[in-house]
Design an enzyme around this catalytic site. Sequence first.
Site, mmCIF file in Angstrom:
data_model
loop_
_atom_site.group_PDB
_atom_site.id
_atom_site.type_symbol
_atom_site.label_atom_id
_atom_site.label_comp_id
_atom_site.label_asym_id
_atom_site.label_seq_id
_atom_site.Cartn_x
_atom_site.Cartn_y
_atom_site.Cartn_z
ATOM 1 N N GLY A 46 0.123 -62.538 -22.931
ATOM 2 C CA GLY A 46 0.580 -63.724 -22.673
ATOM 3 C C GLY A 46 1.353 -64.591 -23.385
ATOM 4 C CD GLN A 51 0.372 -69.583 -26.957
ATOM 5 O OE1 GLN A 51 0.716 -68.825 -25.909
ATOM 6 N NE2 GLN A 51 -0.422 -68.913 -27.953
ATOM 7 C CB CYS A 91 -5.298 -67.569 -28.755
ATOM 8 S SG CYS A 91 -3.936 -68.672 -28.233
ATOM 9 C CG LEU A 92 -0.320 -64.143 -29.305
ATOM 10 C CD1 LEU A 92 1.116 -63.868 -28.576
ATOM 11 C CD2 LEU A 92 -0.460 -62.904 -30.100
ATOM 12 C CG HIS A 133 -5.605 -67.673 -22.841
ATOM 13 N ND1 HIS A 133 -6.559 -67.701 -24.018
ATOM 14 C CD2 HIS A 133 -4.662 -67.804 -23.498
ATOM 15 C CE1 HIS A 133 -5.994 -67.516 -25.142
ATOM 16 N NE2 HIS A 133 -4.814 -68.024 -24.806
ATOM 17 C CD GLU A 134 -1.122 -67.420 -21.717
ATOM 18 O OE1 GLU A 134 -0.723 -68.367 -22.304
ATOM 19 O OE2 GLU A 134 -1.675 -66.417 -22.292
ATOM 20 C CG HIS A 137 -2.177 -72.092 -24.429
ATOM 21 N ND1 HIS A 137 -2.432 -72.506 -25.586
ATOM 22 C CD2 HIS A 137 -2.336 -70.654 -24.595
ATOM 23 C CE1 HIS A 137 -2.876 -71.256 -26.438
ATOM 24 N NE2 HIS A 137 -2.800 -70.455 -25.622
HETATM 25 O O1 GNR Z 1 -2.584 -61.626 -26.404
HETATM 26 C C1 GNR Z 1 -3.558 -62.345 -25.965
HETATM 27 N N1 GNR Z 1 -4.534 -61.464 -25.505
HETATM 28 C C2 GNR Z 1 -5.630 -62.147 -24.911
HETATM 29 C C3 GNR Z 1 -6.731 -61.359 -24.772
HETATM 30 C C4 GNR Z 1 -7.994 -62.123 -24.017
HETATM 31 C C5 GNR Z 1 -7.903 -63.289 -23.426
HETATM 32 C C6 GNR Z 1 -6.737 -63.901 -23.490
HETATM 33 C C7 GNR Z 1 -5.457 -63.425 -24.032
HETATM 34 S S1 GNR Z 1 -3.960 -64.386 -24.211
HETATM 35 C C8 GNR Z 1 -3.441 -63.680 -25.728
HETATM 36 C C9 GNR Z 1 -2.040 -64.304 -25.923
HETATM 37 C C10 GNR Z 1 -2.084 -65.588 -25.933
HETATM 38 O O2 GNR Z 1 -2.582 -66.389 -26.887
HETATM 39 N N2 GNR Z 1 -1.509 -66.334 -24.759
HETATM 40 O O3 GNR Z 1 -1.791 -67.794 -24.822
HETATM 41 NI NI NI Z 2 -3.148 -68.321 -26.208
#
Ligand code: GNR
Ligand code: NI
Length: 167
Positions: A46, A51, A91-92, A133-134, A137
């Site tokens: 995601g 980001q 998270c990236l 999670h998104e 953000h």
């Molecule tokens: O790539 C991602 N993997 C992930 C793994 C477990 C829970 C959430 C994520 S999201 C993350 C990509 C990201 O940072 N999205 O904002």
């Molecule tokens: Ni993230």
Amino acid sequence: MALLPILRYPDPRLYKKAAPIERVDEAVRRLAADMAETMYAAPGIGLAATQVDVHIQLVVIDASEDRSHLLTLINPRILSAEGEQLGEEGCLSVPGIFDKVPRFAKVRVEALDTNGCRIELDAESMLAVCIQHEIDHLQGKVFVDYLSRLKQTRIRLKMAKQARVTA
Ligand code: GNR
Ligand code: NI
């Protein structure tokens, strides 16, 4: 298409609140395509516009096994949620850090698609986690914010060290 630079925690710009998108136009579609390319290249499941330092309510997600189910959600909103799950998140924007975060097990989400059409979807397991999670953000929240102060301090130290090596 272009790869976009991803902000690193604890960049203060990750704490900005994203504005709703009023018109789904070519510029929004182009950004969504660049975000998808960036997400797949990372690789991640995601990516929120926040980001890549664009503070509008746009996320791309692909939580599928074969990376062939791209979801682009504009102005996503959770309509209802049920249950709980506790999974490892990453998270990236916080590379190399993984920890457990409590999330809803299932969510019903409404959003606009890239044509500006309203869609509803039901998600569970990893897809549900990713959507939550998104959406966080977009509200200026990073998964690290759910962890203890001690863990947050350690993560900040680790990120500072990483930044020194990469610089
Ligand atoms: O790539 C991602 N993997 C992930 C793994 C477990 C829970 C959430 C994520 S999201 C993350 C990509 C990201 O940072 N999205 O904002
Ligand atoms: Ni993230």
